[in-house]
Design a protein around this motif. Structure first.
Motif, PDB file in Angstrom:
ATOM      1  N   ASP A   1      19.410 109.721  35.605  1.00 44.25           N
ATOM      2  CA  ASP A   1      19.778 111.032  35.394  1.00 44.25           C
ATOM      3  C   ASP A   1      20.292 110.491  36.445  1.00 44.25           C
ATOM      4  O   ASP A   1      20.461 109.669  37.446  1.00 44.25           O
ATOM      5  CB  ASP A   1      18.421 111.622  35.495  1.00 44.25           C
ATOM      6  N   ALA A   2      22.170 111.972  36.429  1.00 44.67           N
ATOM      7  CA  ALA A   2      22.821 111.924  37.276  1.00 44.67           C
ATOM      8  C   ALA A   2      21.900 112.241  38.373  1.00 44.67           C
ATOM      9  O   ALA A   2      21.321 113.163  38.341  1.00 44.67           O
ATOM     10  CB  ALA A   2      24.111 112.427  37.332  1.00 44.67           C
ATOM     11  N   VAL A   3      21.739 112.123  40.169  1.00 45.01           N
ATOM     12  CA  VAL A   3      21.609 113.109  41.298  1.00 45.01           C
ATOM     13  C   VAL A   3      23.010 113.564  41.554  1.00 45.01           C
ATOM     14  O   VAL A   3      23.610 112.485  42.209  1.00 45.01           O
ATOM     15  CB  VAL A   3      20.566 111.843  41.953  1.00 45.01           C
ATOM     16  N   ALA A   4      22.329 114.250  42.139  1.00 48.74           N
ATOM     17  CA  ALA A   4      23.176 114.908  43.248  1.00 48.74           C
ATOM     18  C   ALA A   4      22.822 115.406  44.918  1.00 48.74           C
ATOM     19  O   ALA A   4      21.580 115.468  45.652  1.00 48.74           O
ATOM     20  CB  ALA A   4      23.704 116.726  42.807  1.00 48.74           C
ATOM     21  N   ASP A   5      23.202 115.230  45.847  1.00 52.73           N
ATOM     22  CA  ASP A   5      23.051 115.608  47.188  1.00 52.73           C
ATOM     23  C   ASP A   5      22.574 117.059  47.337  1.00 52.73           C
ATOM     24  O   ASP A   5      23.259 117.873  46.707  1.00 52.73           O
ATOM     25  CB  ASP A   5      23.936 115.352  48.141  1.00 52.73           C
ATOM     26  N   PRO A   6      21.495 117.544  48.004  1.00 48.39           N
ATOM     27  CA  PRO A   6      20.536 118.855  47.463  1.00 48.39           C
ATOM     28  C   PRO A   6      22.094 119.446  48.402  1.00 48.39           C
ATOM     29  O   PRO A   6      22.332 121.205  49.004  1.00 48.39           O
ATOM     30  CB  PRO A   6      19.340 118.775  47.725  1.00 48.39           C
ATOM     31  N   TRP A   7      22.026 119.659  49.118  1.00 52.98           N
ATOM     32  CA  TRP A   7      22.605 119.721  50.855  1.00 52.98           C
ATOM     33  C   TRP A   7      23.975 120.000  50.533  1.00 52.98           C
ATOM     34  O   TRP A   7      25.146 121.119  51.009  1.00 52.98           O
ATOM     35  CB  TRP A   7      22.220 118.900  52.572  1.00 52.98           C
ATOM     36  N   ILE A   8      24.827 119.471  49.113  1.00 48.83           N
ATOM     37  CA  ILE A   8      26.319 119.797  48.751  1.00 48.83           C
ATOM     38  C   ILE A   8      25.744 120.518  47.950  1.00 48.83           C
ATOM     39  O   ILE A   8      26.905 122.001  48.040  1.00 48.83           O
ATOM     40  CB  ILE A   8      26.960 118.290  48.675  1.00 48.83           C
ATOM     41  N   GLU A   9      25.306 120.454  47.471  1.00 48.77           N
ATOM     42  CA  GLU A   9      24.823 121.476  46.467  1.00 48.77           C
ATOM     43  C   GLU A   9      24.627 123.285  47.185  1.00 48.77           C
ATOM     44  O   GLU A   9      25.279 124.008  46.611  1.00 48.77           O
ATOM     45  CB  GLU A   9      24.324 121.515  44.917  1.00 48.77           C
ATOM     46  N   LEU A  10      23.633 123.322  48.392  1.00 49.20           N
ATOM     47  CA  LEU A  10      23.896 124.385  48.631  1.00 49.20           C
ATOM     48  C   LEU A  10      24.693 124.553  49.721  1.00 49.20           C
ATOM     49  O   LEU A  10      24.709 126.518  49.815  1.00 49.20           O
ATOM     50  CB  LEU A  10      22.099 123.737  49.938  1.00 49.20           C
ATOM     51  N   ALA A  11      25.084 124.309  49.688  1.00 51.40           N
ATOM     52  CA  ALA A  11      27.005 124.480  50.848  1.00 51.40           C
ATOM     53  C   ALA A  11      27.555 125.242  49.889  1.00 51.40           C
ATOM     54  O   ALA A  11      27.723 126.270  49.879  1.00 51.40           O
ATOM     55  CB  ALA A  11      27.849 123.650  50.777  1.00 51.40           C
ATOM     56  N   ALA A  12      27.864 124.828  48.708  1.00 53.96           N
ATOM     57  CA  ALA A  12      28.592 125.064  47.275  1.00 53.96           C
ATOM     58  C   ALA A  12      28.093 126.452  46.987  1.00 53.96           C
ATOM     59  O   ALA A  12      28.104 127.699  46.295  1.00 53.96           O
ATOM     60  CB  ALA A  12      28.681 124.063  45.984  1.00 53.96           C
ATOM     61  N   MET A  13      26.448 126.818  47.198  1.00 57.52           N
ATOM     62  CA  MET A  13      25.643 127.831  47.286  1.00 57.52           C
ATOM     63  C   MET A  13      25.900 129.034  47.539  1.00 57.52           C
ATOM     64  O   MET A  13      26.107 130.059  47.648  1.00 57.52           O
ATOM     65  CB  MET A  13      24.197 127.466  46.412  1.00 57.52           C
ATOM     66  N   ALA A  14      25.717 128.691  48.934  1.00 57.48           N
ATOM     67  CA  ALA A  14      26.304 129.209  50.096  1.00 57.48           C
ATOM     68  C   ALA A  14      27.547 130.125  50.063  1.00 57.48           C
ATOM     69  O   ALA A  14      27.766 131.950  50.371  1.00 57.48           O
ATOM     70  CB  ALA A  14      26.165 128.703  51.032  1.00 57.48           C
ATOM     71  N   LEU A  15      28.846 129.214  49.442  1.00 54.23           N
ATOM     72  CA  LEU A  15      29.670 129.920  49.072  1.00 54.23           C
ATOM     73  C   LEU A  15      30.052 130.793  48.030  1.00 54.23           C
ATOM     74  O   LEU A  15      31.235 131.399  48.110  1.00 54.23           O
ATOM     75  CB  LEU A  15      30.803 129.234  49.663  1.00 54.23           C
TER      76      LEU A  15
ATOM     77  N   SER B   1      26.394 135.777  48.706  1.00 54.37           N
ATOM     78  CA  SER B   1      25.833 136.592  50.163  1.00 54.37           C
ATOM     79  C   SER B   1      24.697 137.018  50.208  1.00 54.37           C
ATOM     80  O   SER B   1      25.228 138.042  51.023  1.00 54.37           O
ATOM     81  CB  SER B   1      27.249 138.030  50.036  1.00 54.37           C
ATOM     82  N   ARG B   2      24.505 137.063  49.398  1.00 50.22           N
ATOM     83  CA  ARG B   2      22.242 137.923  49.866  1.00 50.22           C
ATOM     84  C   ARG B   2      21.591 136.957  49.652  1.00 50.22           C
ATOM     85  O   ARG B   2      20.650 137.465  50.317  1.00 50.22           O
ATOM     86  CB  ARG B   2      22.893 138.765  48.552  1.00 50.22           C
ATOM     87  N   ILE B   3      21.438 136.753  48.737  1.00 51.20           N
ATOM     88  CA  ILE B   3      20.395 135.945  48.536  1.00 51.20           C
ATOM     89  C   ILE B   3      19.773 134.289  49.387  1.00 51.20           C
ATOM     90  O   ILE B   3      20.171 133.637  49.964  1.00 51.20           O
ATOM     91  CB  ILE B   3      20.066 135.220  47.010  1.00 51.20           C
ATOM     92  N   LEU B   4      18.370 133.929  49.080  1.00 47.87           N
ATOM     93  CA  LEU B   4      17.922 132.878  50.223  1.00 47.87           C
ATOM     94  C   LEU B   4      18.303 131.692  49.606  1.00 47.87           C
ATOM     95  O   LEU B   4      17.688 131.983  48.113  1.00 47.87           O
ATOM     96  CB  LEU B   4      16.307 133.948  50.658  1.00 47.87           C
ATOM     97  N   ILE B   5      18.606 130.740  49.946  1.00 47.10           N
ATOM     98  CA  ILE B   5      18.483 129.484  49.877  1.00 47.10           C
ATOM     99  C   ILE B   5      17.785 128.962  50.596  1.00 47.10           C
ATOM    100  O   ILE B   5      17.431 128.701  51.646  1.00 47.10           O
ATOM    101  CB  ILE B   5      19.978 128.967  49.316  1.00 47.10           C
ATOM    102  N   GLY B   6      17.851 126.644  49.453  1.00 50.40           N
ATOM    103  CA  GLY B   6      17.193 126.066  50.512  1.00 50.40           C
ATOM    104  C   GLY B   6      17.042 125.243  49.605  1.00 50.40           C
ATOM    105  O   GLY B   6      15.761 125.517  48.585  1.00 50.40           O
ATOM    106  N   PRO B   7      16.034 124.353  50.025  1.00 51.03           N
ATOM    107  CA  PRO B   7      14.822 122.874  49.875  1.00 51.03           C
ATOM    108  C   PRO B   7      14.253 122.890  49.706  1.00 51.03           C
ATOM    109  O   PRO B   7      13.482 123.450  50.784  1.00 51.03           O
ATOM    110  CB  PRO B   7      16.003 121.796  50.601  1.00 51.03           C
ATOM    111  N   ILE B   8      13.716 123.374  48.401  1.00 48.75           N
ATOM    112  CA  ILE B   8      12.211 123.685  48.708  1.00 48.75           C
ATOM    113  C   ILE B   8      10.990 122.074  47.406  1.00 48.75           C
ATOM    114  O   ILE B   8      11.596 121.915  45.923  1.00 48.75           O
ATOM    115  CB  ILE B   8      11.293 125.082  47.649  1.00 48.75           C
ATOM    116  N   VAL B   9      10.615 120.999  48.022  1.00 52.02           N
ATOM    117  CA  VAL B   9      11.457 120.612  49.485  1.00 52.02           C
ATOM    118  C   VAL B   9      11.591 119.706  49.950  1.00 52.02           C
ATOM    119  O   VAL B   9      11.873 118.639  49.178  1.00 52.02           O
ATOM    120  CB  VAL B   9       9.399 120.644  49.942  1.00 52.02           C
TER     121      VAL B   9
END
Length: 276
Positions: A46-60, A63-71
């Protein structure tokens, strides 16, 4: 109880543009959080993405929801790099980051593929030390540290996280193993799994009673149940979720895996979270 979506960071979900769109849609549909798996991959098809880059995209894109790596498996991360990533993402999201941590496993060769020891006891020691180092870096104060696995000399990390006293830390573990839950008691929440993959409401009651024996703080403590609801009948969903809320679960994490299609995930997002 609050409700989140939880997807892998690989396969269909290795596209950061797509995951950012899904997070935005989840926010619009009334969900309270969107969590990502943290895998680096080995000899995977499978293709694998860096979760921290994806979380940054999600943050932008939200505006309201909680985000994070689990785990995040901390033993395969350097604490200083994780400190920079978490604080930057905490500021980028305006204080909406939660950090889920655990020891991970070698079931996908994500340790042994890279000549790292697949030793759970070793990884538990590294996790405990790593958390101490990480939170001291978050403090913004100059410090040194000498442990069995990490040695820090005159470190000074700025800025501090936006969230104070710290970014929330939720600790993963497999119940009824006891050590991960003594560890979780020292932090801000727990992400448990059953040994057979199942956690009943009574399992949560037993687990929380055990954790309470080791709690030294009266601060709020989050409890995450990762499972699925059909999302087709509000009454059926409520009947599934309610016993866990009564047992002390504070987050229902609607979990998807590598067998789930993008269409199925998007459809579940759009029907919205269970209503208690």
């Amino acid at each position: 109880m609050r409700f989140a979506i939880n997807t892998p960071n690989f396969g269909d979900f290795a596209n950061p543009h797509l995951v950012a769109e899904l997070a935005h849609e989840a926010e619009d549909s009334g969900w309270d959080g969107y969590f990502l798996w943290d895998h680096i991959g080995a000899d995977w098809p499978d293709a694998v993405a860096d979760p921290w880059i994806e979380l940054a995209a999600m943050a932008l894109s939200t505006s309201r929801i909680l985000i994070g790596p689990i785990v995040t498996p901390m033993p395969r991360r350097r604490p200083q790099k994780l400190a920079r990533e978490t604080v930057t993402l905490d500021h980028l999201s305006n204080g909406r980051l939660v950090l889920g941590v655990g020891i991970g496993s070698d079931s996908g060769r994500e340790y042994s593929c890279y000549s790292e020891l697949p030793d759970d006891k070793l990884h538990g020691e590294m996790l405990d030390e790593g958390l101490e180092v990480l939170t001291r870096m978050w403090s913004g104060e100059k410090f040194s540290y000498e442990g069995q696995h990490y040695s820090i000399t005159n470190a000074h990390f700025l800025p501090r996280p936006r969230q104070q006293p710290r970014i929330p830390i939720w600790v993963a573990g497999v119940w009824p193993n006891k050590k991960p839950f003594r560890r979780a008691a020292q932090w801000d929440g727990v992400c448990p799994m059953g040994r057979d993959g199942v956690m009943t409401p009574d399992d949560f009651r037993d687990m929380l009673a055990y954790i309470e024996e080791y709690r030294t703080s009266d601060a709020p403590f989050d409890v995450v149940r990762g499972a699925r609801t059909p999302g087709k009948d509000a009454g059926e969903d409520a009947a599934i979720v309610a016993p866990y809320a009564e047992a002390g679960v504070t987050w229902w994490s609607e979990g998807f895996d590598w067998n789930d299609t993008l269409e199925a995930v998007r459809a579940r997002i759009h029907t919205g979270p269970p209503q208690l």
